[in-house]
Design an enzyme around this catalytic site. Structure first.
Site, PDB file in Angstrom:
ATOM      1  N   SER A 102      -6.831  -9.638  18.624  1.00  0.00           N
ATOM      2  CA  SER A 102      -6.083  -8.857  18.193  1.00  0.00           C
ATOM      3  C   SER A 102      -5.831  -9.473  16.723  1.00  0.00           C
ATOM      4  O   SER A 102      -6.892  -9.428  15.888  1.00  0.00           O
ATOM      5  CB  SER A 102      -4.442  -8.544  18.695  1.00  0.00           C
ATOM      6  OG  SER A 102      -3.829  -7.557  18.220  1.00  0.00           O
ATOM      7  N   ASP A 152      -7.262   1.940  23.428  1.00  0.00           N
ATOM      8  CA  ASP A 152      -6.477   1.110  22.674  1.00  0.00           C
ATOM      9  C   ASP A 152      -5.742   1.957  21.531  1.00  0.00           C
ATOM     10  O   ASP A 152      -6.298   2.451  20.654  1.00  0.00           O
ATOM     11  CB  ASP A 152      -7.511  -0.023  22.388  1.00  0.00           C
ATOM     12  CG  ASP A 152      -6.711  -1.264  21.501  1.00  0.00           C
ATOM     13  OD1 ASP A 152      -5.752  -1.001  21.330  1.00  0.00           O
ATOM     14  OD2 ASP A 152      -7.290  -2.351  21.822  1.00  0.00           O
ATOM     15  N   HIS A 183      -4.755  -1.995  24.702  1.00  0.00           N
ATOM     16  CA  HIS A 183      -4.766  -3.182  23.860  1.00  0.00           C
ATOM     17  C   HIS A 183      -4.840  -4.433  24.647  1.00  0.00           C
ATOM     18  O   HIS A 183      -5.150  -5.698  24.098  1.00  0.00           O
ATOM     19  CB  HIS A 183      -3.830  -3.309  22.981  1.00  0.00           C
ATOM     20  CG  HIS A 183      -3.988  -4.108  21.658  1.00  0.00           C
ATOM     21  ND1 HIS A 183      -5.005  -3.931  20.966  1.00  0.00           N
ATOM     22  CD2 HIS A 183      -3.246  -5.032  21.313  1.00  0.00           C
ATOM     23  CE1 HIS A 183      -4.955  -4.882  19.925  1.00  0.00           C
ATOM     24  NE2 HIS A 183      -4.027  -5.326  20.069  1.00  0.00           N
TER      25      HIS A 183
HETATM   26  C1  MLT Z   1      -3.201  -6.612  13.097  1.00  0.00           C
HETATM   27  O1  MLT Z   1      -2.354  -6.480  12.548  1.00  0.00           O
HETATM   28  O2  MLT Z   1      -3.904  -7.465  12.908  1.00  0.00           O
HETATM   29  C2  MLT Z   1      -3.622  -5.448  14.073  1.00  0.00           C
HETATM   30  O3  MLT Z   1      -2.569  -4.478  13.940  1.00  0.00           O
HETATM   31  C3  MLT Z   1      -3.362  -6.206  15.365  1.00  0.00           C
HETATM   32  C4  MLT Z   1      -2.044  -6.777  15.792  1.00  0.00           C
HETATM   33  O4  MLT Z   1      -0.890  -5.988  15.941  1.00  0.00           O
HETATM   34  O5  MLT Z   1      -1.954  -7.828  15.608  1.00  0.00           O
END
Ligand code: MLT
Length: 200
Positions: A102, A152, A183
């Site tokens: 992520s 996702d 996700h």
């Molecule tokens: C981010 O902010 O890098 C992406 O949206 C994934 C997350 O939630 O960390």
């Protein structure tokens, strides 16, 4: 940067750079490293940014809307940290494989987007396109595994496919693995990443 370094049995193996998701820390992905290569050294880093107390690797303005100035700054900071860590722990700076989930996958992708020699390859669990509209460095010889979810809500399938295409246009070898899930980081995608790693 706050981190953990565990020296591996085999110095020929890549150093696994672990990059957690939003709200995580340097302990989260340690079990993954063992699943990928239990002989490799592991450098697990905590993101320097806090969002309501949750560690991240760069700031965002809203969900999915990145603060590009901070992304650029934090990507440079992480790349320089890798230089320092390689000297301090005496591992091969040119043999680092990032494993990110992520937000951690997004900063790993950003290393690839901004620096030709930051990492040798990456396993990206649920990444997004970190930055649009820039020319990527020539990524010949870099290997990237993307694990994505068909449902996702954060990293849409379109975005995962766009990331694959941008990396391939920059000459990276990219394999994408789909899970009929959201996700979450699943055991089956970690197993698929381990199989891909063995094939390198
Ligand atoms: C981010 O902010 O890098 C992406 O949206 C994934 C997350 O939630 O960390």
């Amino acid at each position: 940067m706050k981190h953990i370094f565990n020296k591996g049995k085999n110095p020929e193996k890549p150093t696994l750079l672990l990059l957690h998701g939003t709200g995580g820390n340097e302990l989260d992905l340690l079990p993954l490293a063992g699943r990928i290569d239990d002989e490799a050294s592991v450098l697990s880093v905590r993101g320097n940014v806090l969002e309501n107390g949750m560690p991240r690797f760069f700031r965002r303005l809203a969900e999915g809307v990145f603060d590009i100035k901070d992304l650029i700054f934090r990507t440079k900071e992480l790349n320089e940290f890798l230089d320092e860590a390689a000297m301090k722990y005496e591992f091969d700076r040119n043999n680092i494989l990032a494993i990110g989930y992520s937000n951690g996958a997004n900063i790993a992708a950003s290393l690839l987007f901004h620096y030709q020699d930051a990492i040798k390859g990456a396993i990206l669990h649920h990444p997004m396109v970190p930055r649009k509209g820039i020319d990527l460095p020539d990524l010949t010889g870099k290997s990237v595994f993307i694990a994505a979810g068909t449902n996702d809500p954060i990293c849409s399938p379109m975005e995962s496919a766009e990331l694959q295409s941008l990396l391939e246009k920059a000459n990276a070898n990219v394999e994408i693995h789909w899970e009929d899930r959201g996700h979450q980081l699943t055991a089956t995608e970690v197993e698929a990443a381990a199989q891909w790693y063995k094939s390198l």
